[in-house]
Design a protein around this motif. Structure first.
Motif, mmCIF file in Angstrom:
data_model
loop_
_atom_site.group_PDB
_atom_site.id
_atom_site.type_symbol
_atom_site.label_atom_id
_atom_site.label_comp_id
_atom_site.label_asym_id
_atom_site.label_seq_id
_atom_site.Cartn_x
_atom_site.Cartn_y
_atom_site.Cartn_z
ATOM 1 N N ARG A 76 -5.917 -27.543 2.587
ATOM 2 C CA ARG A 76 -4.737 -26.676 2.566
ATOM 3 C C ARG A 76 -3.893 -26.819 3.818
ATOM 4 O O ARG A 76 -2.659 -26.901 3.749
ATOM 5 C CB ARG A 76 -5.163 -25.214 2.385
ATOM 6 C CG ARG A 76 -5.668 -24.900 0.983
ATOM 7 C CD ARG A 76 -5.975 -23.438 0.807
ATOM 8 N NE ARG A 76 -4.782 -22.615 0.936
ATOM 9 C CZ ARG A 76 -4.775 -21.287 0.772
ATOM 10 N NH1 ARG A 76 -5.902 -20.647 0.500
ATOM 11 N NH2 ARG A 76 -3.661 -20.616 0.885
ATOM 12 N N LYS A 79 -2.058 -30.143 3.772
ATOM 13 C CA LYS A 79 -0.964 -30.135 2.797
ATOM 14 C C LYS A 79 0.211 -29.310 3.300
ATOM 15 O O LYS A 79 1.379 -29.687 3.092
ATOM 16 C CB LYS A 79 -1.463 -29.588 1.458
ATOM 17 C CG LYS A 79 -2.440 -30.508 0.741
ATOM 18 C CD LYS A 79 -2.998 -29.848 -0.512
ATOM 19 C CE LYS A 79 -4.013 -30.739 -1.203
ATOM 20 N NZ LYS A 79 -4.611 -30.087 -2.403
ATOM 21 N N ASP A 80 -0.075 -28.199 3.954
ATOM 22 C CA ASP A 80 1.008 -27.381 4.512
ATOM 23 C C ASP A 80 1.771 -28.150 5.585
ATOM 24 O O ASP A 80 2.999 -28.059 5.679
ATOM 25 C CB ASP A 80 0.444 -26.084 5.098
ATOM 26 C CG ASP A 80 0.018 -25.085 4.035
ATOM 27 O OD1 ASP A 80 0.423 -25.261 2.861
ATOM 28 O OD2 ASP A 80 -0.714 -24.137 4.366
ATOM 29 N N ALA A 83 3.902 -30.716 3.846
ATOM 30 C CA ALA A 83 5.040 -30.038 3.217
ATOM 31 C C ALA A 83 6.103 -29.692 4.252
ATOM 32 O O ALA A 83 7.305 -29.835 4.001
ATOM 33 C CB ALA A 83 4.564 -28.784 2.497
ATOM 34 N N THR A 103 0.589 -30.195 -3.157
ATOM 35 C CA THR A 103 1.346 -30.447 -1.928
ATOM 36 C C THR A 103 2.829 -30.195 -2.159
ATOM 37 O O THR A 103 3.508 -29.599 -1.298
ATOM 38 C CB THR A 103 1.120 -31.886 -1.439
ATOM 39 O OG1 THR A 103 -0.285 -32.123 -1.296
ATOM 40 C CG2 THR A 103 1.792 -32.100 -0.091
ATOM 41 N N GLY A 171 3.646 -36.729 -5.423
ATOM 42 C CA GLY A 171 2.234 -36.717 -5.071
ATOM 43 C C GLY A 171 1.546 -37.863 -5.791
ATOM 44 O O GLY A 171 2.170 -38.632 -6.535
ATOM 45 N N THR A 207 -2.467 -36.612 1.459
ATOM 46 C CA THR A 207 -3.398 -36.438 2.569
ATOM 47 C C THR A 207 -4.081 -37.778 2.854
ATOM 48 O O THR A 207 -4.140 -38.659 2.005
ATOM 49 C CB THR A 207 -4.446 -35.371 2.237
ATOM 50 O OG1 THR A 207 -5.017 -35.658 0.952
ATOM 51 C CG2 THR A 207 -3.822 -33.983 2.207
ATOM 52 N N THR A 230 2.172 -38.248 5.556
ATOM 53 C CA THR A 230 0.732 -38.011 5.503
ATOM 54 C C THR A 230 0.258 -37.333 6.776
ATOM 55 O O THR A 230 0.965 -37.322 7.791
ATOM 56 C CB THR A 230 -0.019 -39.343 5.299
ATOM 57 O OG1 THR A 230 -1.422 -39.116 5.245
ATOM 58 C CG2 THR A 230 0.283 -40.320 6.422
#
Length: 263
Positions: A76, A79-80, A83, A103, A171, A207, A230
């Motif tokens: 998480r 991914k944050d 983003a 994501t 993604g 990721t 990434t």
């Protein structure tokens, strides 16, 4: 150079698109017999596929897909951070496409305060986040894929062929330098191909554990300039095969910077 290190370097070269025995001999300064022996060993490990005069990246093996709940919880913070880095590319006036996935859903969460953009998406997670905001949203219809809460299929493909976007944020289950994005189904892979054709700029958000990972058997080629976003840090081994590709711009997201901004 130790045999294991040499074969690891050769594997990366093959994955990056250097598939001819002669080119590998010249690149590594080795004899044809040594190169062929190393390629045979890599093929025995099912890391590559031997071809006439060289080798190619292995198609990989099908891995079971993670559940949506598990994907929501895994990686998480990474991914944050990805983003956050991706959102920095969204400018006022842009029409953007958000692909299915968690994501891109994290990216939608960061866009809820924007007004002067339009979002086109097949991601129902993103729609749920943006529905109460002032961001205009165009939902691409089609067949519902419950495992990702996204739409796909012929109706989605037709809709995408009728529009264009400034930036597409995609993604993937895996991304391999020189080969493209891998997905669990042919419908997912082809839909991404449709998106790429209709986008002025393409961003792939993954990721680091998905880099050089051929975890599925359906592929979307990336035969144009694109940006990889990434959490892998500069100099990370998993970025090596991407660094030699002239069409790829690499952007590494900083988890620490994201956490600072969040607080």
């Amino acid at each position: 150079m130790k045999v294991t290190n040499r074969r690891e370097a050769m594997l990366k070269a093959v994955l990056s698109g250097m598939n001819d025995v002669g080119a590998l001999c010249e690149h590594f300064g080795m004899s044809e017999a040594t190169v062929r022996r190393d390629l045979r060993a890599l093929a025995d490990e099912r890391l590559i596929v031997r071809t006439y005069g060289g080798a190619a990246a292995s198609v990989g093996v099908h891995e079971p897909e993670e559940s949506l709940d598990l994907r929501r919880e895994s990686f998480r913070e990474q991914k944050d951070a990805i983003a956050q880095a991706a959102v920095s590319h969204v400018q006022d006036g842009d029409t953007i496409f958000l692909d299915g996935g968690t994501t891109t859903a994290a990216m939608a969460r960061l866009l809820t305060g924007r007004r002067d953009i339009r979002v086109v998406t097949n991601n129902l997670l993103a729609v749920g986040l943006l529905a109460s905001s002032e961001v205009p949203v165009t939902l691409i219809g089609g067949d519902l894929r419950p495992s990702s809460m996204s739409t796909l299929g012929p109706l989605a493909q037709i809709a995408l062929n009728r529009l264009s976007v400034d930036k597409a944020f995609l993604g993937a289950d895996g991304v391999v330098a020189g080969r493209g994005l891998c997905e669990a189904t042919a419908e997912q892979a082809y839909l991404k191909e449709c998106i790429i054709r209709q986008a002025a700029n393409v961003f792939v958000l993954v990721t680091s554990h998905k880099l050089d990972r051929a975890s599925q058997q359906h592929w979307t080629p990336l035969e144009r300039d694109w940006t990889l976003v990434t959490d892998a840090q500069p100099g990370a081994p998993e970025l090596a095969t991407f660094l030699v590709r002239g069409e790829v711009t690499i952007e590494t997201a900083s988890q620490q910077a994201h956490e600072t901004q969040r607080t």
